[in-house]
Scaffold this motif. Sequence first.
Motif, short mmCIF file in Angstrom:
data_model
loop_
_atom_site.label_atom_id
_atom_site.label_comp_id
_atom_site.label_asym_id
_atom_site.label_seq_id
_atom_site.Cartn_x
_atom_site.Cartn_y
_atom_site.Cartn_z
N LYS A 4 0.88 -1.15 0.00
CA LYS A 4 0.00 0.00 0.00
C LYS A 4 0.92 1.20 0.00
N ARG A 31 1.14 6.55 4.11
CA ARG A 31 0.82 5.49 3.15
C ARG A 31 1.99 4.54 2.92
N ASN A 106 0.67 2.45 -6.89
CA ASN A 106 -0.09 2.10 -5.69
C ASN A 106 -1.16 1.12 -6.12
N ARG A 183 -7.85 2.38 -6.23
CA ARG A 183 -7.02 3.19 -5.35
C ARG A 183 -7.17 4.66 -5.78
N ILE A 394 -3.37 -3.98 -0.40
CA ILE A 394 -3.30 -3.69 1.03
C ILE A 394 -2.71 -4.88 1.74
#
Length: 471
Positions: A4, A31, A106, A183, A394
């Motif tokens: 992530k 993050r 990401n 995302r 994640i």
Amino acid sequence: MTEKCGVVGISLDGRDAARPLYYSLYALQHRGQESAGIVTHDGFQQHSHVEMGLVGDAFSEDDIESLNGPAGIGHVRYPTSGSVDSSCAQPFSVSFKSGSLGLSHNGNLVNADEIRDELADSGHAFTSDGDTEVIAHDLARNLLEEDLVRAVKQTMTRIHGSYSLTITHDDTVMGVRDPQGNRPLCIGELDDGYILASESAAIDTLDGELVRDVKPGELVILRADGQGFDSYQLVEQKQTAHCFFEHVYFARPDSVIDGKRVYEVRRDLGRKLWEESGIDSDVVLPVPDSGRAFASGYAEAADDVEFAEGLMKNRYVGRTFIMPTQDERERAVRLKLNPIKSTIEGKTVTIIDDSIVRGTTSTQLVKLLKDVGAEEVNVRIGAPPIVAPCYMGIDMASRDELIASDKSVEEVADEINADSLAYLSKDAVAEVLEQSRDDLCMGCVTGEYPYDIEGEEADREITRTEVPADD
Ligand code: SF4
């Protein structure tokens, strides 16, 4: 590999982009804390600096000075549950026949192995096992034969899964969001240029203005003169799969994600929590910091209940969510939170948190509160039970680590020794986000995913993305 991360891309009118990139990575530090990096381009040459560690440790003044050029991208990466591996640190950069590429990602591709094998068969050599390098190689291959927009479009039709990307191709900066918008990625205007960032908090840090979210399936190219951006809707998709957990936990409360202020969403979720499962108690306590907005909404809706800070956080201990072993996680909870006896002793207490993952924190908290004299400890959670892993980028936990994966709510309450436990419903989350449940990814609370995951159920027909015939 799951990760992530936070991504950013900046194009300015003449001024070097490295320093604003550096500041915006600070704004996105939550993050990812494993590595930080910046790639810039000065019109002739690409410059790169990527280091393990926090943003503040990864760059010296000399490093920033050496990153020349008005165009660049940055990245912060989250630790994985496995070994720390510098080969996966980003931005990934490569030079090839058609110029140089930098890429920050990401998300998580679900078909990276398939594409990697195909590229390897045609002679591409890989230096990491990450999916970001797969995207970079695929794009580099397409750029040998196509213009930039067509090359990105071709890559988007081949890769499946979640991705928000910031990319440099020489001194052109662009951003891409996957066709389901899993995302976040947004565009901001600066005094002398434009920025793409995972969260609007990075734009605020640079005194910029949020323009809008990048749309699912959209390519945004920042103009080199800093005077605007061009938009290409490369892939149309009827359904989105926005990650609802960005609003619940991951994003900064001061960010705006997909048009919603995260702090307000969390307060509204707290209000819903009271409506659905409010319980009378003497005092409502947030679990700091992430439970605070939920608890404030819950207490406001409850009207006549006392809202108090009963748990003090040691700010120098990291989030328990990211500690790699169970032993470390347990120690971190004890290090991290200390109860304020005077607000708890002899009282019935309700604690509000955003989620329960493994149950370690909740178990320790209930024990802490009872040890200092709470008569009753009720637990209310501002999200549905997490029952399944995340495959969309994640690093959450494996299924057998998730406390709710094989237990009813009553069984979880017993396990954490709470007098009562209630979670927010999935419908309430969708209602607060003003989205249909079909337009949200809720894989970790339903076990049904927007993509076909081996061994898991897909909750919808996989819509292979449709590419318009023209550009
Ligand atoms: S599975 Fe959960 S954490 Fe992962 S993208 Fe979907 S909603 Fe977000």
